[in-house]
Design an enzyme around this catalytic site. Structure first.
Site, short mmCIF file in Angstrom:
data_model
loop_
_atom_site.label_atom_id
_atom_site.label_comp_id
_atom_site.label_asym_id
_atom_site.label_seq_id
_atom_site.Cartn_x
_atom_site.Cartn_y
_atom_site.Cartn_z
N SER A 180 -40.94 7.10 51.63
CA SER A 180 -40.18 6.82 52.86
C SER A 180 -40.99 6.97 54.14
CB SER A 180 -38.95 7.73 52.93
OG SER A 180 -37.92 7.18 52.17
N LYS A 187 -41.43 3.92 56.10
CA LYS A 187 -40.39 3.39 56.99
C LYS A 187 -40.83 3.47 58.46
CE LYS A 187 -36.68 4.60 53.78
NZ LYS A 187 -35.85 5.68 53.28
N TYR A 217 -39.53 -3.64 49.93
CA TYR A 217 -39.30 -2.20 50.08
C TYR A 217 -40.03 -1.41 48.98
CZ TYR A 217 -36.78 2.23 50.35
OH TYR A 217 -36.46 3.57 50.45
N TYR A 253 -33.67 13.03 57.40
CA TYR A 253 -32.31 12.77 56.91
C TYR A 253 -31.32 13.82 57.39
CZ TYR A 253 -35.61 10.35 53.97
OH TYR A 253 -36.66 9.61 53.53
N VAL A 304 -40.31 11.04 49.45
CA VAL A 304 -39.83 11.70 48.24
C VAL A 304 -40.99 12.13 47.30
CG1 VAL A 304 -39.40 9.71 46.74
CG2 VAL A 304 -37.71 11.53 46.88
N1 GLN Z 1 -38.34 5.07 46.91
C1 GLN Z 1 -37.41 6.03 47.44
C2 GLN Z 1 -36.00 5.44 47.45
O1 GLN Z 1 -35.83 4.34 47.85
C3 GLN Z 1 -37.83 6.44 48.80
C4 GLN Z 1 -36.92 7.48 49.38
C5 GLN Z 1 -37.65 8.61 50.06
O2 GLN Z 1 -38.86 8.74 50.05
N2 GLN Z 1 -36.87 9.49 50.63
O3 GLN Z 1 -35.06 6.07 47.02
#
Ligand code: GLN
Length: 316
Positions: free
Chosen positions: A70, A73, A200, A252, A270
C-alpha cells in the site's frame, strides 16, 4: 559538535531505537493471504533515515527488498496529481471521484462505499487507490511503467516488480474486485475491473528496500523537490497535500493513534513497511513484517514513536 559527531550520534540513536522496537515485532502477526508475505522472516528489521543532503543513517535489514504494497498508493497518487496539475479536467475528475477524509474503517472495507454511493473516502484505502488507478489508466500510456519509472528515479536505482507477487495478489483479489464492482455500479470506475485490478496488483508488487523508500519519500518532506536531483516532482502546495493525506489516512483506522504518538505523515504497507516524512529534515522508512490489527507494522510503529520522540520530529 562537528558534523561527523552528529552523524555518529544519529547512528547510535538509530541502534537504540532498533533495540527498543525489535522485540515488539513478536506482538504482531505476518499477513498471510499470499506466500511472499506468509513466508517472510518475522525477525527482519530495518530502519533507514535519509537527510536532505543525502546522508543515510541506517540500521538492520535496510537493503533487503520487500513488496511495497500500500505504500505504492502514495506514488500512484503523486502520478495522478502530476497529471491533474497539467489539466483542470483531470483535477476535477480525480477529486470528484475520491475524497480526502479519514475512513476510520479497515483499508479494505466496503461498508462506507455502499452508503457513500461509490465515492471512496480517500486515496490511501484500497477503494480510493483503485479509483486513482482508473484515472491513471485514462491518462497514462502505461501506468505500471510510469509508476515504476517514478519510484526508480526517486530511489536513485532501478526498482523491479515481482510478477509472482502480482499474480498472487490477483489470485486473492476477491475483496478488491468486490470493491471495484461496487464502484462500477455507481459509475465510479471507467475501465474494466480486470484492468484496474491488474494495475493495482502490479503496483503492490513493486519491490523496494527500506533505504530506497526513505530516499524516495524525501521530495514530500522537501516542498516537492527531490533533493537528489533538484527536480520539482510536485509543486509545493501539492506535496503538502500528499503529506496531509498521509497524516490523516496513511495508517488507516490507526491514523489518529499515529498522529498522537508519532506526529509525522506516514504510509504503511501490509508487508510491514512504514514510510514517514519529517518535513525539511528526513525521509524515513522502517520495515518489520509482523502487523498489528490495523495492518500496520507493530515494531515499525514503536520505532517511529521512539525516533520521533528522541529527535523531536513531530510536526505538531
Ligand atoms: N495488496 C494489499 C491489498 O490490496 C495491500 C494492502 C496494504 O498494504 N495495506 O489488500
Amino acid at each position: 559538535m562537528t558534523a561527523s559527531d552528529t552523524a555518529q550520534d544519529l547512528d547510535a540513536l538509530l541502534e537504540e531505537v532498533a533495540e527498543v522496537a525489535r522485540p515488539t515485532a513478536r506482538q504482531g502477526e505476518l499477513a498471510d493471504y499470499i506466500p511472499a508475505l506468509r513466508d517472510e522472516d518475522p525477525d527482519c528489521f530495518g530502519l533507514a533515515m535519509v537527510d536532505m543532503d543525502g546522508t543515510e543513517y541506517v540500521v538492520g535489514d535496510v537493503d533487503r527488498p520487500f513488496a511495497i504494497q500500500s505504500i505504492s498508493k502514495v506514488f500512484s497518487l503523486v502520478l495522478a496529481m502530476q497529471k491533474a496539475d497539467r489539466a483542470e479536467g483531470v483535477k476535477k475528475e480525480l477529486w470528484d471521484r475520491v475524497g480526502v477524509e479519514p475512513s476510520g474503517d479497515p483499508f479494505n472495507s466496503l461498508i462506507q462505499l455502499e452508503r457513500e454511493k461509490g465515492i471512496p473516502r480517500n486515496p490511501m484505502i484500497n477503494a480510493g487507490a483503485l479509483v486513482v488507478d482508473d484515472v491513471l489508466l485514462g491518462h497514462c500510456e502505461n501506468p505500471r511503467e510510469e509508476m515504476k519509472a517514478l519510484v526508480s528515479e526517486l530511489a536513485g536505482e532501478e526498482v523491479t516488480i515481482d510478477e509472482r507477487v502480482a499474480d498472487a495478489e490477483e489470485g486473492t483479489s476477491g475483496r478488491n474486485r468486490a470493491i471495484a464492482y461496487l464502484m462500477q455500479s455507481f459509475d465510479n470506475l471507467h475501465h474494466t475491473v480486470d484492468e484496474v485490478i491488474d494495475a493495482y496488483a502490479h503496483q503492490c508488487a513493486v519491490q523496494m528496500t527500506a533505504r530506497q523508500l526513505a530516499r524516495a519519500s524525501r521530495f514530500l518532506a522537501n516542498d516537492g523537490v527531490d533533493p537528489a536531483t533538484g527536480k520539482q516532482i510536485l509543486r509545493p502546495p501539492l506535496a503538502r497535500r500528499v503529506a496531509a493525506i498521509m497524516l490523516t489516512t496513511g495508517t488507516y483506522d490507526a491514523a489518529g493513534e499515529f498522529a498522537f504518538d508519532v506526529g509525522l505523515p506516514c504510509k504503511s504497507g501490509v508487508a510491514g513497511a512504514i514510510m514517514a516524512l519529517a518535513p525539511d529534515r528526513y525521509g524515513i522508512t522502517v520495515w518489520s513484517p509482523p502487523l498489528d490489527s490495523s495492518g500496520n507494522s507493530r515494531a515499525g510503529h514503536v520505532a517511529l514513536h521512539e525516533l520521533a520522540e528522541r529527535l523531536e520530529l513531530s510536526i505538531f
